[in-house]
Design a protein around this motif. Structure first.
Motif, PDB file in Angstrom:
ATOM      1  N   PRO A 179      32.301  53.154  43.762  1.00  0.00           N
ATOM      2  CA  PRO A 179      32.758  52.178  42.766  1.00  0.00           C
ATOM      3  C   PRO A 179      34.239  51.854  42.894  1.00  0.00           C
ATOM      4  O   PRO A 179      34.635  50.707  42.687  1.00  0.00           O
ATOM      5  CB  PRO A 179      32.434  52.874  41.440  1.00  0.00           C
ATOM      6  CG  PRO A 179      31.280  53.768  41.749  1.00  0.00           C
ATOM      7  CD  PRO A 179      31.541  54.263  43.148  1.00  0.00           C
ATOM      8  N   ALA A 180      35.055  52.840  43.236  1.00  0.00           N
ATOM      9  CA  ALA A 180      36.492  52.587  43.358  1.00  0.00           C
ATOM     10  C   ALA A 180      36.781  51.614  44.503  1.00  0.00           C
ATOM     11  O   ALA A 180      37.617  50.708  44.373  1.00  0.00           O
ATOM     12  CB  ALA A 180      37.237  53.904  43.584  1.00  0.00           C
ATOM     13  N   GLU A 181      36.096  51.797  45.636  1.00  0.00           N
ATOM     14  CA  GLU A 181      36.309  50.885  46.768  1.00  0.00           C
ATOM     15  C   GLU A 181      35.849  49.471  46.423  1.00  0.00           C
ATOM     16  O   GLU A 181      36.523  48.484  46.761  1.00  0.00           O
ATOM     17  CB  GLU A 181      35.550  51.404  47.986  1.00  0.00           C
ATOM     18  CG  GLU A 181      36.140  52.664  48.592  1.00  0.00           C
ATOM     19  CD  GLU A 181      35.297  53.216  49.722  1.00  0.00           C
ATOM     20  OE1 GLU A 181      35.871  53.920  50.572  1.00  0.00           O
ATOM     21  OE2 GLU A 181      34.070  52.956  49.759  1.00  0.00           O
ATOM     22  N   ILE A 182      34.712  49.350  45.742  1.00  0.00           N
ATOM     23  CA  ILE A 182      34.208  48.031  45.363  1.00  0.00           C
ATOM     24  C   ILE A 182      35.129  47.385  44.336  1.00  0.00           C
ATOM     25  O   ILE A 182      35.420  46.185  44.399  1.00  0.00           O
ATOM     26  CB  ILE A 182      32.769  48.142  44.835  1.00  0.00           C
ATOM     27  CG1 ILE A 182      31.845  48.618  45.961  1.00  0.00           C
ATOM     28  CG2 ILE A 182      32.283  46.811  44.276  1.00  0.00           C
ATOM     29  CD1 ILE A 182      30.437  48.942  45.523  1.00  0.00           C
ATOM     30  N   ALA A 183      35.633  48.194  43.387  1.00  0.00           N
ATOM     31  CA  ALA A 183      36.565  47.665  42.386  1.00  0.00           C
ATOM     32  C   ALA A 183      37.815  47.101  43.039  1.00  0.00           C
ATOM     33  O   ALA A 183      38.348  46.067  42.611  1.00  0.00           O
ATOM     34  CB  ALA A 183      36.938  48.759  41.380  1.00  0.00           C
ATOM     35  N   ALA A 184      38.286  47.755  44.092  1.00  0.00           N
ATOM     36  CA  ALA A 184      39.482  47.261  44.785  1.00  0.00           C
ATOM     37  C   ALA A 184      39.222  45.896  45.407  1.00  0.00           C
ATOM     38  O   ALA A 184      40.109  45.025  45.409  1.00  0.00           O
ATOM     39  CB  ALA A 184      39.913  48.268  45.851  1.00  0.00           C
ATOM     40  N   GLU A 185      38.015  45.702  45.935  1.00  0.00           N
ATOM     41  CA  GLU A 185      37.668  44.402  46.500  1.00  0.00           C
ATOM     42  C   GLU A 185      37.601  43.329  45.414  1.00  0.00           C
ATOM     43  O   GLU A 185      38.097  42.216  45.577  1.00  0.00           O
ATOM     44  CB  GLU A 185      36.347  44.485  47.250  1.00  0.00           C
ATOM     45  CG  GLU A 185      36.405  45.279  48.535  1.00  0.00           C
ATOM     46  CD  GLU A 185      37.352  44.660  49.556  1.00  0.00           C
ATOM     47  OE1 GLU A 185      37.292  43.436  49.756  1.00  0.00           O
ATOM     48  OE2 GLU A 185      38.156  45.410  50.148  1.00  0.00           O
ATOM     49  N   LYS A 186      36.965  43.655  44.292  1.00  0.00           N
ATOM     50  CA  LYS A 186      36.854  42.685  43.200  1.00  0.00           C
ATOM     51  C   LYS A 186      38.227  42.360  42.621  1.00  0.00           C
ATOM     52  O   LYS A 186      38.518  41.201  42.268  1.00  0.00           O
ATOM     53  CB  LYS A 186      35.949  43.226  42.083  1.00  0.00           C
ATOM     54  CG  LYS A 186      34.581  43.721  42.528  1.00  0.00           C
ATOM     55  CD  LYS A 186      33.657  42.611  42.935  1.00  0.00           C
ATOM     56  CE  LYS A 186      32.253  43.158  43.218  1.00  0.00           C
ATOM     57  NZ  LYS A 186      31.306  42.137  43.679  1.00  0.00           N
ATOM     58  N   ALA A 187      39.096  43.380  42.508  1.00  0.00           N
ATOM     59  CA  ALA A 187      40.441  43.162  41.971  1.00  0.00           C
ATOM     60  C   ALA A 187      41.292  42.317  42.887  1.00  0.00           C
ATOM     61  O   ALA A 187      42.393  41.884  42.508  1.00  0.00           O
ATOM     62  CB  ALA A 187      41.125  44.505  41.706  1.00  0.00           C
ATOM     63  N   GLY A 188      40.775  42.031  44.068  1.00  0.00           N
ATOM     64  CA  GLY A 188      41.500  41.158  44.987  1.00  0.00           C
ATOM     65  C   GLY A 188      41.643  39.736  44.500  1.00  0.00           C
ATOM     66  O   GLY A 188      42.401  38.951  45.079  1.00  0.00           O
ATOM     67  N   ILE A 189      40.936  39.374  43.408  1.00  0.00           N
ATOM     68  CA  ILE A 189      41.111  38.025  42.857  1.00  0.00           C
ATOM     69  C   ILE A 189      42.298  37.943  41.900  1.00  0.00           C
ATOM     70  O   ILE A 189      42.643  36.856  41.436  1.00  0.00           O
ATOM     71  CB  ILE A 189      39.839  37.512  42.152  1.00  0.00           C
ATOM     72  CG1 ILE A 189      39.561  38.284  40.840  1.00  0.00           C
ATOM     73  CG2 ILE A 189      38.641  37.556  43.085  1.00  0.00           C
ATOM     74  CD1 ILE A 189      38.475  37.652  39.978  1.00  0.00           C
ATOM     75  N   PHE A 190      42.933  39.086  41.570  1.00  0.00           N
ATOM     76  CA  PHE A 190      44.098  39.052  40.681  1.00  0.00           C
ATOM     77  C   PHE A 190      45.213  38.246  41.336  1.00  0.00           C
ATOM     78  O   PHE A 190      45.428  38.333  42.540  1.00  0.00           O
ATOM     79  CB  PHE A 190      44.610  40.464  40.397  1.00  0.00           C
ATOM     80  CG  PHE A 190      43.675  41.340  39.601  1.00  0.00           C
ATOM     81  CD1 PHE A 190      42.448  40.877  39.147  1.00  0.00           C
ATOM     82  CD2 PHE A 190      44.033  42.646  39.294  1.00  0.00           C
ATOM     83  CE1 PHE A 190      41.595  41.691  38.410  1.00  0.00           C
ATOM     84  CE2 PHE A 190      43.198  43.468  38.563  1.00  0.00           C
ATOM     85  CZ  PHE A 190      41.975  42.997  38.126  1.00  0.00           C
ATOM     86  N   LYS A 191      45.929  37.480  40.522  1.00  0.00           N
ATOM     87  CA  LYS A 191      47.035  36.667  41.019  1.00  0.00           C
ATOM     88  C   LYS A 191      48.286  36.923  40.166  1.00  0.00           C
ATOM     89  O   LYS A 191      48.183  37.220  38.962  1.00  0.00           O
ATOM     90  CB  LYS A 191      46.679  35.173  40.940  1.00  0.00           C
ATOM     91  CG  LYS A 191      45.444  34.770  41.750  1.00  0.00           C
ATOM     92  CD  LYS A 191      45.655  34.902  43.245  1.00  0.00           C
ATOM     93  CE  LYS A 191      44.546  34.262  44.062  1.00  0.00           C
ATOM     94  NZ  LYS A 191      43.208  34.729  43.739  1.00  0.00           N
TER      95      LYS A 191
END
Length: 423
Positions: A179-191
């Motif tokens: 989950p932590a690795e997937i969360a990092a990918e999803k958080a990649g949309i933060f600007k």
């Protein structure tokens, strides 16, 4: 070029995830940025809301779009995959993209395509959506990521709000095993400077989101479940900051999406006038306003028949909870999946079913569909027996007859299984 020819070109000429799976995934934004420049950076013409997450992002996107439409805003909506028709992916005020605009865009792409630029199906259709919204003059666009976030084709936009609904194990071969690795990918949309709203987090994913927000400079917010106290019998939220709300979308899991949506409204009010009445109307008329289908959707009565695109572990957690809440004397599940899906977590969840529940193993007709016989074999290895019927419509007919008029039937699994239903 006709609409049919344009769609055939998109499917035949470009790598399509639904056909070949991970081989169609092109990580990186190079192609998307090149396409964006080629078509004049259309997404810069209107504000966007960007939504990522493992589950719930479609329901969240459609509900937000319904609210924005109810507030009088011309609203673009880009989601995937479609169930019955390509045009479901790209909508303005609930209306599917004009066939003529698909034809024009594909012809323009074929005429202007630079040598060496070879986009995927999703990369090109994302650009099509952005351009269509520009040409239609939308006031706002709600953009759902396709897969992941950081390297997703849609991540060239700078939105006014970024949303991550939740994190569950899905597409682990591409996004990570934890989950932590997937969360990092999803958080990649933060600007930088753009509010980031998280629908659900856990002790494992919360520090990932907090670190990503701090590094990016994105103000971080957490959805407030207290905004969406759910009453199952009336499918409503009696006490919210916007007054009592009747939810159209069924299922207890929708309360999690509702909490995310209701937490997003105060953030969006910095950009738009969204009256309380628009929030209530949007929740009550999601399917009518946006065309959403496949989220615990009632498709027949006597027996009650539900369709749900629960295709991963997180989706099936909610499916099992909803089934156990129902009191029908006999229940049946018609299921089907794609071949590259890890079904062990789904079978583990099925052990939590209560009551008389019969299983029917079917198969999507999509190229990646898992054969009914292979699904039955996987289920048997996990201790489950059922009836193997390849055609989902025949399986549904049999299941409905077996449970009788006072029973209930759920058709669930891949989006492609639901798209095979003849309603």
């Amino acid at each position: 070029m006709s609409y049919t020819e344009a769609i055939e070109y998109l499917y035949a000429s470009l790598p399509v995830y639904q056909n070949i799976g991970p081989g169609a995934y092109k990580p990186g934004l190079g192609n998307s940025e090149a396409l964006d420049a080629l078509f004049g950076h259309p997404h810069r013409a209107y504000p966007c809301i960007h939504i990522a997450g493992t589950n719930g992002k479609g329901s969240t996107a459609h509900t937000l779009a319904a609210i924005l439409q109810s507030a009088g805003l011309k609203t673009g909506l880009y989601t995937s995959p479609h169930i019955y028709d390509f045009g479901e992916r790209i909508r303005v005020d609930g209306e599917k993209i004009d066939h003529a605009m698909v034809e024009v865009f594909v012809e323009e792409w074929k005429r202007r395509a630079p040598e060496g630029l070879s986009p995927s199906f999703f990369e090109l259709t994302s650009t099509m959506a952005f351009k269509y919204f520009e040409r239609k003059g939308v006031d706002v666009a709600v953009i759902e990521t396709g897969l992941g976030g950081r390297l997703d084709s849609t991540n060239i936009i700078t939105p006014i709000l970024s949303i991550v609904t939740n994190i569950s194990l899905d597409h682990t071969a591409l996004l990570g095993d934890t989950p932590a690795e997937i969360a990092a990918e999803k958080a990649g949309i933060f600007k930088p400077g753009v509010p980031a709203l998280i629908g659900e987090w856990t002790p494992e994913t919360r520090p990932v989101f907090e670190r990503a927000a701090a590094e990016t400079g994105a103000p971080l917010f957490k959805a407030e479940p207290a905004r969406a106290i759910y009453e199952a019998e009336s499918n409503s939220y009696p006490e919210t900051p916007f007054g009592p709300i009747r939810g159209e979308l069924q299922g207890t899991h929708q309360s999690l999406n509702a909490a995310t949506v209701l937490s997003a409204i105060p953030l969006l009010r910095h950009s738009f006038d969204i009256p309380d009445s628009a929030v209530r109307e949007g929740f009550a008329r999601v399917t009518e306003l946006t065309g959403l289908f496949g989220r615990w959707s009632r498709i027949a009565d006597a027996p009650l028949t539900i369709a749900d695109t629960g295709h991963n572990c997180g989706g099936w957690e909610h499916i099992i909870a909803n089934l156990n809440r129902l009191t029908h004397p006999r229940k049946a599940i018609v299921m089907g999946f794609v071949a590259d899906k890890d079904l062990s977590p789904v079978f583990a969840l099925l052990r939590g079913l209560r009551g008389d529940v019969r299983l029917y193993f079917s198969a999507p007709t999509a190229p990646r569909g898992l054969r009914a016989a292979d699904l039955a074999a996987k289920a048997k290895a996990d201790g489950f027996d059922g009836t193997e019927i390849t055609d989902v419509n025949e399986a549904l007919r049999r299941a409905r007859a077996d449970v009788g008029p006072d029973g209930m039937v759920l058709v669930a699994g891949s989006n492609f299984l639901i798209s095979d239903l003849r309603l």
